[in-house]
Design a protein around this motif. Sequence first.
Motif, short mmCIF file in Angstrom:
data_model
loop_
_atom_site.label_atom_id
_atom_site.label_comp_id
_atom_site.label_asym_id
_atom_site.label_seq_id
_atom_site.Cartn_x
_atom_site.Cartn_y
_atom_site.Cartn_z
N GLY A 79 24.26 29.49 46.46
CA GLY A 79 25.58 29.92 46.91
C GLY A 79 25.56 31.40 47.30
O GLY A 79 25.08 32.24 46.55
N HIS A 80 26.09 31.71 48.45
CA HIS A 80 25.98 33.08 49.00
C HIS A 80 27.28 33.41 49.71
O HIS A 80 27.60 32.74 50.68
CB HIS A 80 24.80 33.09 49.98
N ALA A 81 28.03 34.34 49.29
CA ALA A 81 27.90 35.31 48.21
C ALA A 81 29.31 35.55 47.65
O ALA A 81 30.28 35.55 48.40
CB ALA A 81 27.33 36.62 48.74
N LEU A 82 29.39 35.82 46.35
CA LEU A 82 30.71 35.95 45.72
C LEU A 82 31.35 37.33 45.91
O LEU A 82 32.57 37.44 45.93
CB LEU A 82 30.61 35.63 44.22
N SER A 83 30.54 38.36 46.00
CA SER A 83 31.11 39.69 46.28
C SER A 83 30.14 40.46 47.16
O SER A 83 28.92 40.41 46.96
CB SER A 83 31.40 40.45 44.98
N TRP A 84 30.69 41.16 48.14
CA TRP A 84 29.88 41.86 49.15
C TRP A 84 30.78 42.88 49.84
O TRP A 84 32.01 42.77 49.78
CB TRP A 84 29.37 40.81 50.16
N HIS A 85 30.16 43.84 50.54
CA HIS A 85 30.97 44.81 51.29
C HIS A 85 31.21 44.33 52.72
O HIS A 85 32.02 44.91 53.45
CB HIS A 85 30.29 46.18 51.31
N SER A 86 30.49 43.30 53.13
CA SER A 86 30.54 42.88 54.54
C SER A 86 31.17 41.49 54.68
O SER A 86 31.23 40.73 53.73
CB SER A 86 29.10 42.87 55.07
N GLN A 87 31.59 41.17 55.90
CA GLN A 87 32.18 39.87 56.21
C GLN A 87 33.33 39.51 55.27
O GLN A 87 33.47 38.37 54.82
CB GLN A 87 31.09 38.78 56.25
N ASN A 88 34.14 40.52 54.99
CA ASN A 88 35.39 40.29 54.27
C ASN A 88 36.51 40.16 55.29
O ASN A 88 36.47 40.77 56.35
CB ASN A 88 35.69 41.45 53.33
N PRO A 89 37.54 39.37 54.97
CA PRO A 89 38.66 39.20 55.91
C PRO A 89 39.51 40.47 56.02
O PRO A 89 39.56 41.27 55.09
CB PRO A 89 39.46 38.05 55.30
#
Length: 322
Positions: A79-89
């Motif tokens: 599963g990829h990914a639960l938290s990240w700085h990129s590809q957020n709405p």
Amino acid sequence: GIRIGNVAAGGGHFDDEGSTDPFFGEDGYQEHLAAEYSSITHENYLKWEFVHPEEGVYDFEAADAVVEFAQAHDMDVRGHALSWHSQNPDWLEEGDHSPEELRGILEDHVRTVVSRYAGCIQQWDVANEIFGDDADATIRDEENIWIRELGVEVLDDVFRWAHEEDPDALLFYNDYNVDGVNAKSDAYYDLVQGQLERGVPVHGFGAQTHLSMNYGFDETYQENLERFDALGLYTAVTEIDVRGDVGEDDRMNDEDRAGAAERFETVLQACLEVDNCNSFTIWGTLDAHSWVPGTFPGEGDATLHEGDYERKPTYCVIQRTL
Ligand code: XIL
């Protein structure tokens, strides 16, 4: 044993017309994946912008389809990914939520997504790319909304929430440029060590391993995995591809091709040598769907198959190494 995986879906070509994703649109693509691989990763569909497109609205349609496919073919899912700085709405990045609201949003997201796939997704990239590329590998406390607004301590909770929703899932950190013992992998080592001391349920360290023939290869690759293994963590090669400058035929020159095959082999060999290195995921199965040409203009030839699913020599090297 080790699971050999691939990105399933989301060739990176999302435009106004929608997805040109081979997983849903290309004859023979799913059959190919099922025949060649034993695990699978959603390239994009579990990222916030896809799965959480509006505030309070989840859209699992595409993500579900990949998980169902995996189950039908006895494949594991990363599963990829639960938290990240990129590809957020945009609603998230451009909203004006208070820290308390953001915490609630994050907790709801993690619990909702992980519980939906409990028992079906075996490994999660819980925190993706939290350190920067600077010499000091500074935590991304500007770019990463969660770390900026809630502090890096929030990651302890993200791991805990995920663990509560699926106690059997292995919970990973994941990053690029950690393909050896270096400042960035040191930063992870220190962070994880502290978390383990605090009893945070962190189980794995993933090296994305996006390599280029335009850069050197760090001979400490295996040594790096080994030190995380010694901490009691699982390790994984989570997104390997080896790109290089390509000519009109979209291929690297012979020397770079041979060098790329050698790197695939060295990394796979390292993973096989390290006790709890449990998966080796190639980021794209066919050059035509790889993210590389779109992201690194002039580079390509980064996966194991070209043209009409023809196997490259690199494929045979991998087969032999296994
Ligand atoms: C990439 C996808 O392959 C592209 O389709 C998308 O446009 C951008 O993201 N590190 C990661 C992956 O963790 O999520 C990235 O995937 C590649 C780099």
